[in-house]
Enzyme design. Structure first.
Site, PDB file in Angstrom:
ATOM      1  N   GLU A  52     -17.988 -51.508 -97.317  1.00 54.96           N
ATOM      2  CA  GLU A  52     -18.030 -50.085 -96.981  1.00 54.96           C
ATOM      3  C   GLU A  52     -19.488 -49.654 -97.071  1.00 54.96           C
ATOM      4  OE1 GLU A  52     -13.643 -48.361 -98.174  1.00 54.96           O
ATOM      5  OE2 GLU A  52     -15.335 -47.891 -99.479  1.00 54.96           O
ATOM      6  N   ASP A  63     -18.681 -38.250-105.771  1.00 59.37           N
ATOM      7  CA  ASP A  63     -19.381 -39.377-106.384  1.00 59.37           C
ATOM      8  C   ASP A  63     -19.959 -39.017-107.739  1.00 59.37           C
ATOM      9  OD1 ASP A  63     -18.990 -41.368-104.444  1.00 59.37           O
ATOM     10  OD2 ASP A  63     -20.525 -40.479-103.171  1.00 59.37           O
TER      11      ASP A  63
END
Length: 280
Positions: A52, A63
């Site tokens: 990815e 994140d």
């Protein structure tokens, strides 16, 4: 010149016996694209199924600090750079598939969806995951992506509304990313992925795409839990990014450190024996 390959298996098509497929996340530009080419070659040789690869963007709301620091180091590597990298390296790969991750606001919207998808298709990405896509844009995105033959990585949570789960599953043409928990990347699962198990059969009723589970997958222990729950693949993000960061900080070989990490992830503690060489 590197050897060129044009045929590779679908995502997570042939993992070793008793093993889920393996995907790793990295930001393009961390490490540099020149070094990333060596990393990608190693991942391919090591039998990793998917990279990815994110077009870096700042201040991701999903994140944690490890991936945010990586994105900050990588900023300046833009969509043109990343698509050029993917287009150049794809013909050399035997096993590894590359799924592009792009942020809706930072990367996609400045180009417009149609132009972005045209460029993505032309580069030959194996899958596309859009981060931060507004719910009001989903139907139009799916329609355009399918029309442009861009394989979709759709996402959902175990606690998503069943209609959202079904929509994501129906539209996943690369793989379905089941985000194991709410929160930010790098957080540890607090329930041993208990919420994942009951939702897998419901998702499979709506898709033939493989289901990959991520968020909270740090190492071998989590892989074995998800293997036993029946996940088709696992996605490791922050733990892989942390290996890159630590190697850089300690002036070590990033490729070698990541190769060692993959060896740790492939270690066996009770699953059936592997079917031959994991590099296939």
């Amino acid at each position: 010149m590197p050897e060129l390959h044009t045929r590779r298996p679908p995502f997570f098509a042939a993992p070793p016996l008793g093993e889920p497929g393996l995907a790793l996340f990295l930001n393009a530009g961390d490490p540099s694209l020149d070094l990333l080419a060596d990393v990608v070659a190693m991942l391919d040789e090591s039998g990793v199924d998917c990279l990815e690869l994110a077009v870096p963007f700042p201040a991701s709301f999903t994140d944690g600090p490890t991936v945010r620091r990586s994105a900050k180091r990588a900023l300046g590597t833009d969509l043109t750079d990343v698509l050029g990298f993917v287009e150049g390296i794809q013909p050399t790969l035997r096993q590894l598939r590359i799924a592009l991750i792009a942020d809706w606001s930072y990367t996609v919207r400045p180009f417009g969806m149609a132009e972005f998808l045209r460029r993505t298709h032309a580069a030959g990405v194996d899958g596309l995951l859009l981060h931060g896509l507004p719910a009001t844009q989903r139907a139009g995105y799916y329609e355009l992506a399918h029309a442009n033959e861009v394989p979709v990585v759709a996402t959902c949570y175990p606690d998503s509304d069943p209609a959202v789960q079904a929509e994501s599953a129906r539209n996943a043409t690369a793989y379905l990313y089941l985000v194991a928990q709410y929160g930010r990347s790098g957080t540890q699962s607090t329930d041993g992925f208990a919420r994942v198990s009951p939702v897998l059969p419901a998702l499979r009723a709506h898709t033939s795409a493989p289901i990959a589970v991520g968020f909270g997958v740090r190492g071998r222990a989590e892989i074995e839990i998800l293997r036993d729950l029946g996940a088709d693949a696992v996605i490791i993000g922050s733990a892989a990014v942390a290996r890159v960061e630590q190697a850089q900080n300690d002036h070590r070989d990033i490729v070698a450190d990541l190769a060692g990490f993959i060896d740790e992830l492939r270690a066996r503690t009770g699953a059936p024996p592997l079917r031959g060489d994991v590099r296939r």
